[in-house]
Design a protein around this motif. Structure first.
Motif, PDB file in Angstrom:
ATOM      1  N   TYR A   1      32.660  34.350  42.081  1.00  0.00           N
ATOM      2  CA  TYR A   1      33.140  34.991  43.291  1.00  0.00           C
ATOM      3  C   TYR A   1      34.455  35.732  43.024  1.00  0.00           C
ATOM      4  CZ  TYR A   1      35.010  35.969  47.781  1.00  0.00           C
ATOM      5  OH  TYR A   1      35.544  36.649  48.835  1.00  0.00           O
ATOM      6  N   ALA A   2      35.360  35.055  42.332  1.00  0.00           N
ATOM      7  CA  ALA A   2      36.658  35.663  42.058  1.00  0.00           C
ATOM      8  C   ALA A   2      36.513  36.906  41.178  1.00  0.00           C
ATOM      9  CB  ALA A   2      37.584  34.647  41.399  1.00  0.00           C
TER      10      ALA A   2
ATOM     11  N   ASP B   1      35.458  40.031  42.921  1.00  0.00           N
ATOM     12  CA  ASP B   1      36.551  40.705  43.602  1.00  0.00           C
ATOM     13  C   ASP B   1      37.528  41.352  42.630  1.00  0.00           C
ATOM     14  OD1 ASP B   1      35.752  40.338  46.150  1.00  0.00           O
ATOM     15  OD2 ASP B   1      37.587  39.363  46.821  1.00  0.00           O
ATOM     16  N   PHE B   2      37.689  40.730  41.470  1.00  0.00           N
ATOM     17  CA  PHE B   2      38.629  41.269  40.494  1.00  0.00           C
ATOM     18  C   PHE B   2      38.256  42.686  40.084  1.00  0.00           C
ATOM     19  CE2 PHE B   2      41.046  37.431  39.227  1.00  0.00           C
ATOM     20  CZ  PHE B   2      42.265  38.055  39.038  1.00  0.00           C
TER      21      PHE B   2
ATOM     22  N   ILE C   1      40.217  45.065  42.071  1.00  0.00           N
ATOM     23  CA  ILE C   1      41.672  45.097  41.988  1.00  0.00           C
ATOM     24  C   ILE C   1      42.129  46.195  41.033  1.00  0.00           C
ATOM     25  CG2 ILE C   1      43.728  43.758  41.426  1.00  0.00           C
ATOM     26  CD1 ILE C   1      42.077  42.639  43.728  1.00  0.00           C
ATOM     27  N   LYS C   2      43.003  47.025  41.541  1.00  0.00           N
ATOM     28  CA  LYS C   2      43.530  48.077  40.655  1.00  0.00           C
ATOM     29  C   LYS C   2      44.657  47.504  39.802  1.00  0.00           C
ATOM     30  CE  LYS C   2      45.396  49.272  45.025  1.00  0.00           C
ATOM     31  NZ  LYS C   2      44.548  48.107  45.402  1.00  0.00           N
TER      32      LYS C   2
ATOM     33  N   HIS D   1      44.700  34.234  34.417  1.00  0.00           N
ATOM     34  CA  HIS D   1      44.741  33.674  35.771  1.00  0.00           C
ATOM     35  C   HIS D   1      43.481  32.884  36.077  1.00  0.00           C
ATOM     36  CE1 HIS D   1      47.821  36.883  37.238  1.00  0.00           C
ATOM     37  NE2 HIS D   1      48.402  35.841  36.724  1.00  0.00           N
TER      38      HIS D   1
ATOM     39  N   HIS E   1      30.740  40.695  52.346  1.00  0.00           N
ATOM     40  CA  HIS E   1      31.644  41.829  52.515  1.00  0.00           C
ATOM     41  C   HIS E   1      31.125  42.791  53.567  1.00  0.00           C
ATOM     42  CE1 HIS E   1      33.584  40.990  48.463  1.00  0.00           C
ATOM     43  NE2 HIS E   1      34.568  41.051  49.316  1.00  0.00           N
TER      44      HIS E   1
ATOM     45  N   ILE F   1      41.046  36.387  47.365  1.00  0.00           N
ATOM     46  CA  ILE F   1      40.201  35.806  46.328  1.00  0.00           C
ATOM     47  C   ILE F   1      40.189  34.291  46.423  1.00  0.00           C
ATOM     48  CG2 ILE F   1      40.026  35.422  43.842  1.00  0.00           C
ATOM     49  CD1 ILE F   1      40.872  38.278  43.394  1.00  0.00           C
TER      50      ILE F   1
ATOM     51  N   ALA G   1      37.027  31.823  47.087  1.00  0.00           N
ATOM     52  CA  ALA G   1      36.613  30.819  46.112  1.00  0.00           C
ATOM     53  C   ALA G   1      36.655  29.422  46.727  1.00  0.00           C
ATOM     54  CB  ALA G   1      37.497  30.890  44.871  1.00  0.00           C
TER      55      ALA G   1
ATOM     56  N   ALA H   1      46.591  26.647  41.453  1.00  0.00           N
ATOM     57  CA  ALA H   1      46.583  27.291  40.143  1.00  0.00           C
ATOM     58  C   ALA H   1      46.243  28.781  40.252  1.00  0.00           C
ATOM     59  CB  ALA H   1      45.587  26.597  39.220  1.00  0.00           C
TER      60      ALA H   1
END
Lengths: 205, 205
Positions: free
Chosen positions: A168-169, A172-173, A176-177, A194, B120, B161, B165, B201
DNA sequence: GTCTATATTTGGATAGAC
DNA sequence: GTCTATCCAAATATAGAC
């Protein structure tokens, strides 16, 4: 001087991937897919037999290579005399993150993957299990080595949850610009750091 | 000696929630919903006007109270002279986790929430923004206080994000069976601890 | 391998009786 | 407020010409 040739099949897969990412599997119709691909409606059934099989092929096209890369990265990690949780997580995360930031529409596919997790669709889970369970198995073995305090059952559900949250993350990444003055590679490495730290916190304790 | 009365509206909402969780918004038809609720097909349009509005009401029924609880918990945190990231995360996580482990079908709703994140969907995002943006805003302010090194933009996409998650993880937590010999409350507290550490985290660094 | 035309099913919504 | 019956649009899938 002709433009490079993209087959009907390819164009259908590209359009399907993009539309499934945006509207879901049930939400995107074959009419939308074929219109967006500039092919005839009947072409889907000719090339893929059914919508269900088209969905499978959208996964197969990317997962074959993605999972190969993951296994190759894992093999590298296992060669090291001492490796830790973060190394194993890196082998899982980095290839997918590269895909999610690729130029060729891979970002869309990662969003499709995230949907697949959220869907919990039986049919789809069976397809993924039939074709890629050996990947999960190898990673589970490696995770068991670096997380010896977790019993097998606990490890499995944590992996399920963490891989879902990670996917999921990552989906979305892709959007991200990156910061100005940061190279593509630096951006990707930072994101990977991260995510790995994020996932490690979900697995340790 | 009659069974307690559940209104047609209630039964529709219950069935819709469960079916949306399993098959998605596009994947679950009104015919399935009304059949499962043992009401007539026409009842949906009579009580809700449209499928789109039924979806909205499925959210509203749970989110009104969930978000109230979250804000109340946040208010408690803000009263403390010194509070940290984990405290703010707790105010966000614990009410949702309680819902995901409730007996009354709240687990299904958390899976619906997870789907909404994965989707989304523009229309749905607008509905959620119109009705609950004040909650996000208050939490964002609190998070900014405990994460002063992140600029506003970075904080926002991380929150997006991490909350996605987290919701995904909670949707799965509902299914996890608790260890034998552990009370319901202990189980929930342990899960909350894990999730908070997990999310922390993703936000720190 | 690609097209047009069409069969068939399913879904959302409504009209009108009760 | 609830039911039956029905309309209409949209979807998947296929048949058959080219």
């Amino acid at each position: 001087m002709n433009a490079p040739h993209f087959s009907t099949k390819q164009r259908i897969l590209d359009s399907a991937e993009s539309l499934f990412a945006r509207h879901g599997f049930a939400g995107a119709s074959l009419r939308q897919v074929t219109a967006s691909a500039n092919v005839n409606l009947a072409a889907v059934n000719y090339h893929f037999g059914s919508k269900e099989n088209l969905i499978n092929e959208v996964f197969r096209r990317r997962l074959d290579s993605l999972n190969e890369e993951r296994l190759a990265a894992l093999a590298e990690v296992l060669k090291q005399p001492r490796f830790g949780l973060e190394d194993v997580l890196g082998a899982f995360v980095r290839p997918a993150l590269a895909l999610s930031m690729a130029e060729d529409g891979g970002a869309g596919f990662v969003r499709v993957l995230a949907r697949a997790f959220a869907e919990h669709n039986e049919r789809l889970r069976k397809f993924l299990h039939d074709n890629y369970s050996h990947v999960l198995k190898q990673f589970a073995t490696a995770f068991a080595q670096v997380l010896p305090h977790l019993d097998k059952q606990e490890l499995y559900w944590r992996l399920d949850i963490v891989s879902g949250a990670l996917t999921y993350a990552m989906a979305d990444f892709g959007v991200i610009k990156r910061r100005p003055g940061m190279s593509e590679l630096q951006h990707r490495d930072l994101a990977a750091e991260h995510l790995i730290k994020f996932a490690a916190a979900g697995l340790r304790t």
